[in-house]
Structures are given as structure tokens and as C-alpha cells.
Scaffold this motif. Structure first.
Motif, PDB file in Angstrom:
ATOM      1  N   PRO A 126       0.736  -1.177   0.663  1.00 40.17           N
ATOM      2  CA  PRO A 126       0.285   0.314  -0.269  1.00 40.17           C
ATOM      3  C   PRO A 126       0.823   1.114   0.499  1.00 40.17           C
ATOM      4  O   PRO A 126       2.306   1.119   0.477  1.00 40.17           O
ATOM      5  CB  PRO A 126      -0.289  -0.172   1.713  1.00 40.17           C
ATOM      6  CG  PRO A 126       0.618  -0.750   1.866  1.00 40.17           C
ATOM      7  CD  PRO A 126       0.774  -1.244   1.236  1.00 40.17           C
ATOM      8  N   LEU A 127       0.176   2.203  -0.121  1.00 42.03           N
ATOM      9  CA  LEU A 127       0.102   3.894  -0.173  1.00 42.03           C
ATOM     10  C   LEU A 127       0.091   3.825   1.503  1.00 42.03           C
ATOM     11  O   LEU A 127      -0.399   3.949   2.128  1.00 42.03           O
ATOM     12  CB  LEU A 127       0.138   4.985  -0.724  1.00 42.03           C
ATOM     13  CG  LEU A 127       0.981   6.522  -0.590  1.00 42.03           C
ATOM     14  CD1 LEU A 127       1.947   6.153  -0.713  1.00 42.03           C
ATOM     15  CD2 LEU A 127       0.004   7.253  -1.353  1.00 42.03           C
ATOM     16  N   VAL A 128       1.471   4.066   2.705  1.00 43.25           N
ATOM     17  CA  VAL A 128       1.000   4.676   3.617  1.00 43.25           C
ATOM     18  C   VAL A 128       1.539   5.908   4.136  1.00 43.25           C
ATOM     19  O   VAL A 128       2.467   6.253   3.715  1.00 43.25           O
ATOM     20  CB  VAL A 128       1.705   4.017   4.618  1.00 43.25           C
ATOM     21  CG1 VAL A 128       1.589   3.654   6.482  1.00 43.25           C
ATOM     22  CG2 VAL A 128       1.475   1.826   4.847  1.00 43.25           C
ATOM     23  N   VAL A 129       0.473   7.171   4.678  1.00 47.81           N
ATOM     24  CA  VAL A 129       0.393   8.176   4.958  1.00 47.81           C
ATOM     25  C   VAL A 129       0.634   8.945   6.179  1.00 47.81           C
ATOM     26  O   VAL A 129      -0.432   8.538   6.760  1.00 47.81           O
ATOM     27  CB  VAL A 129      -0.319   9.123   3.748  1.00 47.81           C
ATOM     28  CG1 VAL A 129      -0.564  10.690   3.501  1.00 47.81           C
ATOM     29  CG2 VAL A 129      -0.337   8.452   2.570  1.00 47.81           C
ATOM     30  N   ALA A 130       1.475   9.883   6.308  1.00 51.30           N
ATOM     31  CA  ALA A 130       1.419   9.992   7.590  1.00 51.30           C
ATOM     32  C   ALA A 130       1.512  11.526   7.433  1.00 51.30           C
ATOM     33  O   ALA A 130       2.246  11.924   7.017  1.00 51.30           O
ATOM     34  CB  ALA A 130       2.346   9.652   8.347  1.00 51.30           C
ATOM     35  N   ARG A 158      -5.413  14.518   3.653  1.00 51.66           N
ATOM     36  CA  ARG A 158      -6.581  14.577   3.054  1.00 51.66           C
ATOM     37  C   ARG A 158      -6.293  14.875   1.883  1.00 51.66           C
ATOM     38  O   ARG A 158      -6.531  13.977   0.479  1.00 51.66           O
ATOM     39  CB  ARG A 158      -7.936  15.167   3.461  1.00 51.66           C
ATOM     40  CG  ARG A 158      -8.927  14.408   2.475  1.00 51.66           C
ATOM     41  CD  ARG A 158     -10.307  15.260   3.281  1.00 51.66           C
ATOM     42  NE  ARG A 158     -10.760  14.831   2.710  1.00 51.66           N
ATOM     43  CZ  ARG A 158     -12.532  16.325   3.100  1.00 51.66           C
ATOM     44  NH1 ARG A 158     -12.585  17.380   3.904  1.00 51.66           N
ATOM     45  NH2 ARG A 158     -13.212  15.104   2.267  1.00 51.66           N
ATOM     46  N   GLN A 159      -5.695  15.735   1.470  1.00 52.52           N
ATOM     47  CA  GLN A 159      -5.556  15.351   0.105  1.00 52.52           C
ATOM     48  C   GLN A 159      -4.438  14.844  -1.228  1.00 52.52           C
ATOM     49  O   GLN A 159      -4.784  14.160  -1.691  1.00 52.52           O
ATOM     50  CB  GLN A 159      -4.387  17.077  -0.529  1.00 52.52           C
ATOM     51  CG  GLN A 159      -4.637  17.896  -2.362  1.00 52.52           C
ATOM     52  CD  GLN A 159      -6.055  17.867  -2.518  1.00 52.52           C
ATOM     53  OE1 GLN A 159      -6.717  18.634  -2.020  1.00 52.52           O
ATOM     54  NE2 GLN A 159      -6.013  17.643  -3.837  1.00 52.52           N
ATOM     55  N   TYR A 168      -5.633   7.785  -4.080  1.00 57.48           N
ATOM     56  CA  TYR A 168      -6.536   6.913  -4.802  1.00 57.48           C
ATOM     57  C   TYR A 168      -7.075   7.162  -6.006  1.00 57.48           C
ATOM     58  O   TYR A 168      -7.267   6.093  -6.761  1.00 57.48           O
ATOM     59  CB  TYR A 168      -8.055   6.363  -3.470  1.00 57.48           C
ATOM     60  CG  TYR A 168      -8.436   6.247  -4.184  1.00 57.48           C
ATOM     61  CD1 TYR A 168      -8.604   4.423  -3.516  1.00 57.48           C
ATOM     62  CD2 TYR A 168     -10.099   6.619  -4.566  1.00 57.48           C
ATOM     63  CE1 TYR A 168      -9.691   4.093  -4.396  1.00 57.48           C
ATOM     64  CE2 TYR A 168     -11.064   5.955  -4.315  1.00 57.48           C
ATOM     65  CZ  TYR A 168     -10.994   4.203  -4.321  1.00 57.48           C
ATOM     66  OH  TYR A 168     -11.877   3.594  -4.617  1.00 57.48           O
ATOM     67  N   GLU A 169      -7.513   8.608  -6.094  1.00 60.54           N
ATOM     68  CA  GLU A 169      -7.930   8.742  -7.865  1.00 60.54           C
ATOM     69  C   GLU A 169      -7.131   9.017  -8.921  1.00 60.54           C
ATOM     70  O   GLU A 169      -7.825   8.731  -9.764  1.00 60.54           O
ATOM     71  CB  GLU A 169      -8.659  10.485  -6.978  1.00 60.54           C
ATOM     72  CG  GLU A 169      -9.735  10.900  -8.308  1.00 60.54           C
ATOM     73  CD  GLU A 169     -10.111  11.847  -8.229  1.00 60.54           C
ATOM     74  OE1 GLU A 169     -10.639  12.503  -9.753  1.00 60.54           O
ATOM     75  OE2 GLU A 169     -10.426  12.469  -7.609  1.00 60.54           O
ATOM     76  N   TRP A 190      -4.008   3.977   3.127  1.00 64.68           N
ATOM     77  CA  TRP A 190      -3.625   3.411   4.307  1.00 64.68           C
ATOM     78  C   TRP A 190      -2.658   4.647   4.691  1.00 64.68           C
ATOM     79  O   TRP A 190      -1.846   5.626   4.794  1.00 64.68           O
ATOM     80  CB  TRP A 190      -2.589   2.479   4.726  1.00 64.68           C
ATOM     81  CG  TRP A 190      -2.969   0.906   4.982  1.00 64.68           C
ATOM     82  CD1 TRP A 190      -4.347   0.555   4.097  1.00 64.68           C
ATOM     83  CD2 TRP A 190      -2.273   0.217   5.184  1.00 64.68           C
ATOM     84  NE1 TRP A 190      -3.753  -0.392   3.641  1.00 64.68           N
ATOM     85  CE2 TRP A 190      -2.942  -0.808   4.283  1.00 64.68           C
ATOM     86  CE3 TRP A 190      -0.638  -0.891   5.412  1.00 64.68           C
ATOM     87  CZ2 TRP A 190      -2.833  -2.308   4.423  1.00 64.68           C
ATOM     88  CZ3 TRP A 190      -0.813  -2.187   5.699  1.00 64.68           C
ATOM     89  CH2 TRP A 190      -1.371  -3.048   5.011  1.00 64.68           C
ATOM     90  N   VAL A 191      -4.255   5.459   5.837  1.00 64.89           N
ATOM     91  CA  VAL A 191      -3.939   6.520   7.071  1.00 64.89           C
ATOM     92  C   VAL A 191      -3.099   5.961   8.043  1.00 64.89           C
ATOM     93  O   VAL A 191      -3.611   5.262   8.817  1.00 64.89           O
ATOM     94  CB  VAL A 191      -4.832   7.136   6.764  1.00 64.89           C
ATOM     95  CG1 VAL A 191      -4.258   8.620   8.112  1.00 64.89           C
ATOM     96  CG2 VAL A 191      -5.071   8.018   5.422  1.00 64.89           C
TER      97      VAL A 191
END
Length: 159
Positions: free
Chosen positions: A117-121, A130-131, A137-138, A145-146
Motif C-alpha cells: 500500500p501507500l502509507v501516509v502520515a 487528506r489531499q 486513490y483517484e 492507509w493513513v
């Protein structure tokens, strides 16, 4: 799995934002643990920084109206805490607004890496984090994953 960790705006000026929840010490500590684990696992790491400069003023409109100079290149507020500094080979994507995809650089990195996945923090969940999540995703149909405990906001609706 082919994870990529995207660290968004973990910079001094943003970490000094009043009312962050979780607080700056906690989000830095949790982000540091996430970063160390991701590096140990061989994940790609991408740092996203807001970067503004007086000689090419591309600040967001509300910053301009307020006379705000946050994350100005070359200032301590532009830099991340020492524990979150990029290592050689870890790309830094610079942005001047909310969208880390605005320049196309992050698109190219993710197309090459094909993360899953792409894990974002990072900071601020209600804005730049959020952006990043929605665009990833789009644009790329990524599983995102956040890292909730390594993500902070001063917006009480999202904290």
C-alpha cells in the motif's frame, strides 16, 4: 507487498501549529517509529514538504492575505525534526499548496514504484494529508492507509 511511506508536511512550522491532536511530540515520535520500521523493511520513503520562497511567492492565497510566511526555504520552520530528516536517496517533493501532486513529481515517483500500500502520515489531516490520500486513490487507484497515530490535525472535526 511493495509499500511506500509518504510523510507529509512534518516540518517545524506545521508542528508548531496550536491545537494539534495528537500533539507535536507524539506525532513526531510515532512518525519516527513508522519511518524506522519502513526503512528496515526496505519500503520506499517519500517526503513531501511545503516550500515557499520570497523571490518566487507561490504561497497559498490565504497565507498571502494574512502576510504569513510559513515553511520558508532556508528557515528552521521549513526543516523537519532531526529524527525525520530524509536520508540520501529518499526523494523530497516540494509543494506550495495543499496538493503534493501539483508538480507531477509525486505522480512519476508513484508510477515507478507502484506501491501497495501507500502509507501516509503527517500534518494536517484535514488539509494536505487528506489531499494526498484522495489524489493518490483517484489518480493512481492505490490502496492507501493513513497512519492515524502518526497523523495530526488542529481541526477538531478531524482530530
Amino acid at each position: 507487498m511493495n509499500p511506500t511511506l509518504l510523510l507529509v508536511d512534518l516540518q517545524g512550522d506545521f508542528l508548531a501549529t496550536p491545537g494539534l491532536a495528537p500533539g507535536p511530540a507524539s506525532v513526531v515520535q510515532r512518525s519516527e517509529a513508522l519511518l524506522a520500521g519502513s526503512r528496515a523493511a526496505g519500503a520506499q520513503i517519500v517526503h513531501v514538504w511545503t516550500s515557499v520562497a520570497r523571490d518566487d511567492d507561490r504561497r497559498m492565497a490565504h497565507w498571502q492575505r494574512e502576510g504569513r510566511w510559513s515553511c520558508e526555504v532556508g528557515t528552521p520552520g521549513h526543516a523537519p525534526p532531526p529524527a525525520l530528516e530524509p536520508r540520501p536517496g529518499e526523494p523530497i517533493v516540494h509543494k506550495s499548496g495543499f496538493n503534493p501532486f501539483a508538480t507531477g513529481e509525486l505522480d512519476r515517483l508513484l508510477e515507478a514504484a507502484r506501491p501497495d500500500p501507500l502509507v501516509v502520515a503527517g500534518v494536517h489531516l484535514h488539509g494536505c494529508v487528506r489531499q494526498a490520500v484522495l489524489e493518490a486513490y483517484e489518480r493512481h487507484r492505490l490502496r492507501v492507509w493513513v497512519a492515524q497515530d502518526a497523523t495530526s490535525s488542529n481541526d477538531p472535526v478531524h482530530a
